[in-house]
Motif scaffolding. Structure first.
Motif, PDB file in Angstrom:
ATOM      1  N   THR A   2       1.193  -1.024  -0.476  1.00  0.00           N
ATOM      2  CA  THR A   2      -0.062   0.153  -0.230  1.00  0.00           C
ATOM      3  C   THR A   2       0.897   0.979  -0.093  1.00  0.00           C
ATOM      4  N   THR A   3       0.143   1.879  -0.392  1.00  0.00           N
ATOM      5  CA  THR A   3       1.176   3.674  -1.316  1.00  0.00           C
ATOM      6  C   THR A   3       0.387   4.449   0.427  1.00  0.00           C
ATOM      7  N   ILE A   4       0.896   5.244   0.847  1.00  0.00           N
ATOM      8  CA  ILE A   4       0.348   6.126   1.977  1.00  0.00           C
ATOM      9  C   ILE A   4       1.466   7.460   1.346  1.00  0.00           C
ATOM     10  N   MET A  16       6.762   9.651  13.056  1.00  0.00           N
ATOM     11  CA  MET A  16       5.003   8.671  12.013  1.00  0.00           C
ATOM     12  C   MET A  16       5.086   8.598  10.674  1.00  0.00           C
ATOM     13  N   ALA A  17       5.424   9.438  10.023  1.00  0.00           N
ATOM     14  CA  ALA A  17       6.088   8.845   8.215  1.00  0.00           C
ATOM     15  C   ALA A  17       6.797   7.293   8.910  1.00  0.00           C
ATOM     16  N   ALA A  18       8.068   7.833   9.567  1.00  0.00           N
ATOM     17  CA  ALA A  18       9.089   6.746   9.592  1.00  0.00           C
ATOM     18  C   ALA A  18       8.448   5.604  10.382  1.00  0.00           C
ATOM     19  N   ASN A  19       7.470   5.584  11.269  1.00  0.00           N
ATOM     20  CA  ASN A  19       6.579   4.759  12.031  1.00  0.00           C
ATOM     21  C   ASN A  19       6.133   3.542  10.271  1.00  0.00           C
ATOM     22  N   LEU A  20       5.171   4.390   9.688  1.00  0.00           N
ATOM     23  CA  LEU A  20       4.883   4.010   8.606  1.00  0.00           C
ATOM     24  C   LEU A  20       5.618   3.210   7.280  1.00  0.00           C
ATOM     25  N   VAL A  21       6.908   3.483   7.859  1.00  0.00           N
ATOM     26  CA  VAL A  21       7.343   2.926   6.614  1.00  0.00           C
ATOM     27  C   VAL A  21       8.162   1.242   7.038  1.00  0.00           C
ATOM     28  N   ALA A  23       6.725  -0.199   9.225  1.00  0.00           N
ATOM     29  CA  ALA A  23       5.428  -1.226   9.279  1.00  0.00           C
ATOM     30  C   ALA A  23       5.642  -1.666   7.441  1.00  0.00           C
ATOM     31  N   GLY A  24       6.015  -0.791   6.965  1.00  0.00           N
ATOM     32  CA  GLY A  24       5.847  -2.134   5.153  1.00  0.00           C
ATOM     33  C   GLY A  24       5.430  -1.315   4.217  1.00  0.00           C
ATOM     34  N   PHE A  25       4.411  -0.002   4.068  1.00  0.00           N
ATOM     35  CA  PHE A  25       4.418   0.346   3.910  1.00  0.00           C
ATOM     36  C   PHE A  25       5.591   1.774   2.868  1.00  0.00           C
ATOM     37  N   SER A  26       4.972   1.909   1.245  1.00  0.00           N
ATOM     38  CA  SER A  26       5.548   2.457   0.985  1.00  0.00           C
ATOM     39  C   SER A  26       5.502   4.037   0.545  1.00  0.00           C
ATOM     40  N   VAL A  27       6.153   4.956   1.378  1.00  0.00           N
ATOM     41  CA  VAL A  27       5.397   6.169   1.615  1.00  0.00           C
ATOM     42  C   VAL A  27       6.115   7.649   1.232  1.00  0.00           C
ATOM     43  N   HIS A  28       5.223   8.578  -0.098  1.00  0.00           N
ATOM     44  CA  HIS A  28       5.583   8.761  -0.599  1.00  0.00           C
ATOM     45  C   HIS A  28       5.289  10.126   0.699  1.00  0.00           C
ATOM     46  N   GLY A  29       6.780  11.643   0.363  1.00  0.00           N
ATOM     47  CA  GLY A  29       6.277  12.755   1.460  1.00  0.00           C
ATOM     48  C   GLY A  29       6.945  13.487   0.665  1.00  0.00           C
ATOM     49  N   PHE A  30       5.824  15.196   1.482  1.00  0.00           N
ATOM     50  CA  PHE A  30       6.061  15.967   0.748  1.00  0.00           C
ATOM     51  C   PHE A  30       5.687  17.288   2.483  1.00  0.00           C
ATOM     52  N   ASP A  31       6.961  18.100   2.322  1.00  0.00           N
ATOM     53  CA  ASP A  31       6.975  19.479   3.003  1.00  0.00           C
ATOM     54  C   ASP A  31       6.747  20.588   2.609  1.00  0.00           C
ATOM     55  N   LYS A 149      -2.556   2.249  13.197  1.00  0.00           N
ATOM     56  CA  LYS A 149      -2.421   1.335  13.680  1.00  0.00           C
ATOM     57  C   LYS A 149       0.002   1.267  13.844  1.00  0.00           C
ATOM     58  N   PRO A 150       0.505   1.324  12.931  1.00  0.00           N
ATOM     59  CA  PRO A 150       1.034   1.163  13.278  1.00  0.00           C
ATOM     60  C   PRO A 150       2.563   2.659  13.887  1.00  0.00           C
ATOM     61  N   MET A 151       1.593   2.958  14.285  1.00  0.00           N
ATOM     62  CA  MET A 151       1.416   5.237  14.668  1.00  0.00           C
ATOM     63  C   MET A 151       0.816   5.090  16.214  1.00  0.00           C
ATOM     64  N   ALA A 152      -0.047   3.979  16.431  1.00  0.00           N
ATOM     65  CA  ALA A 152      -0.799   4.076  17.499  1.00  0.00           C
ATOM     66  C   ALA A 152      -0.964   3.311  18.367  1.00  0.00           C
ATOM     67  N   GLY A 153      -0.698   3.395  19.972  1.00  0.00           N
ATOM     68  CA  GLY A 153      -1.245   2.770  21.398  1.00  0.00           C
ATOM     69  C   GLY A 153      -2.658   3.109  21.182  1.00  0.00           C
ATOM     70  N   ARG A 154      -3.115   3.800  20.764  1.00  0.00           N
ATOM     71  CA  ARG A 154      -4.585   3.078  20.613  1.00  0.00           C
ATOM     72  C   ARG A 154      -5.738   4.357  19.985  1.00  0.00           C
ATOM     73  N   ILE A 155      -6.725   3.953  19.390  1.00  0.00           N
ATOM     74  CA  ILE A 155      -7.790   4.207  17.980  1.00  0.00           C
ATOM     75  C   ILE A 155      -8.806   4.185  18.705  1.00  0.00           C
TER      76      ILE A 155
END
Ligand code: NAD
Length: 292
Positions: A2-4, A16-21, A23-31, A149-155
């Motif tokens: 999945t691409t995020i 937060m983005a680092a934790n998605l990476v 977890a195995g997601f492909s992360v495309h970032g912009f700032d 989920k990969p960024m969370a303790g609780r949702i």
């Protein structure tokens, strides 16, 4: 895979983005800030030239931006470029009205949307233990859960559009008020010759008990991990507490809720910030109450 897309890679967004990476997601970032993009790249995020390029192939987009005006302008810009049926999550802390407008933008473009502000600060963002307070349809929440989920303790699914932001500002209004109450009690104890430890031992196990005393005690000693033990280095900066208290007051005025202590807390934190303490931990308000 999945691409995020992750837009807004600041103090919170980057870890937060680092934790998605991780977890195995492909992360495309912009700032907008090149320095933040460099950090993101070091964390395994694929850095894109602009927001449109970042969201083009994404199954889900997360925004983590300063305020409502930034969220609405970014969402208006990207919504038409996103895949139909994709998911748009905003984790910034913003006013409820802007959050609902962001949902409307998503709906207009056939996207699922969730407002999902967080508590837990930069520590929780790095550790992947944030609490997410989510607002949106059941379908959108179900789609958002595996992304969060990969960024969370609780949702927690708090309800429909805007309910996540509502929960966030209500919770932080309690926190702002309770921290001032606990701080006033310690200042009174000092005047009465009662030790910090004695007040803590009593109040932390009796009817004065609350998170502001048991986990985040505003005087040094009783809770070794609290910012009071490191000269009120944040933690949770007073300027961010002020932002949340102002959002709560805006919402109270718009909805007709009576919140006199929330209003007083907003004024006290505004004074504290105006005296130059906005970047100190919000529990440092105890020093201000001592007249320092
Ligand atoms: P930050 O200022 O460090 O990060 C925000 C980022 O958004 C910046 O890097 C900025 O360059 C970027 N940005 C602004 N406009 C943009 C645009 N148009 N396109 C792309 N990027 C853009 O702030 P933060 O501390 O990471 O906080 C982000 C949000 O999270 C805020 O709403 C804040 O209230 C909330 N929050 C922060 C904390 C905390 O402890 N820092 C805790 C809970 C919630």
């Amino acid at each position: 895979m999945t691409t995020i897309a992750f837009i807004g890679l600041g103090n919170m967004g980057n870890p937060m983005a680092a934790n998605l990476v991780k977890a195995g997601f492909s992360v495309h970032g912009f700032d907008l800030v090149p320095e933040n993009l460099k950090i993101a790249q070091g964390n395994g995020v694929t850095v894109m030239a602009n927001a449109l390029a970042a969201v083009k192939d994404a199954d889900a987009v997360v925004t983590m931006l300063p305020a409502g005006k930034h969220v609405l302008s970014v969402h208006e810009n990207i919504a038409a470029a996103m895949k139909k049926g994709a998911l748009l999550i905003d984790s910034s802390t913003i006013d409820v009205e802007s959050a609902r407008k962001a949902h409307a933008i998503a709906q207009k473009h056939g996207l699922l949307s969730v407002d999902a502000p967080v508590s837990g600060g930069t520590g929780g963002a790095t550790a992947g233990t944030l609490t997410f307070m989510a607002g949106g349809s059941k379908e959108a929440f179900a789609a958002a859960e595996p992304v969060l989920k990969p960024m969370a303790g609780r949702i927690v699914h708090c309800g429909e559009a805007g309910a996540g932001q509502a929960a966030k500002i209500c919770n932080n209004m309690i926190l702002g008020i309770s921290m001032i109450g606990v701080s006033e009690a310690f200042v009174l104890a000092e005047k009465l010759g009662l030790s910090h430890q004695a007040l803590f031992d009593v109040a932390s196990t009796s009817s004065g008990q609350c998170w502001s005393i048991t986990s985040y005690c505003p005087v040094p000693g009783p809770v070794p991990a609290s910012p009071a033990n490191r000269d009120y280095k944040p933690g949770f900066a007073a300027s961010l507490m002020l932002k949340d208290l102002k959002l709560a007051q805006e919402a109270a005025q718009a909805s007709g809720a009576v919140t006199p202590l929330g209003a007083e807390a907003a004024q006290l934190y505004a004074l504290f910030a105006a005296m130059g303490h906005g970047d100190r931990d919000f529990s440092g308000i105890v020093e201000f109450l001592r007249g320092r």
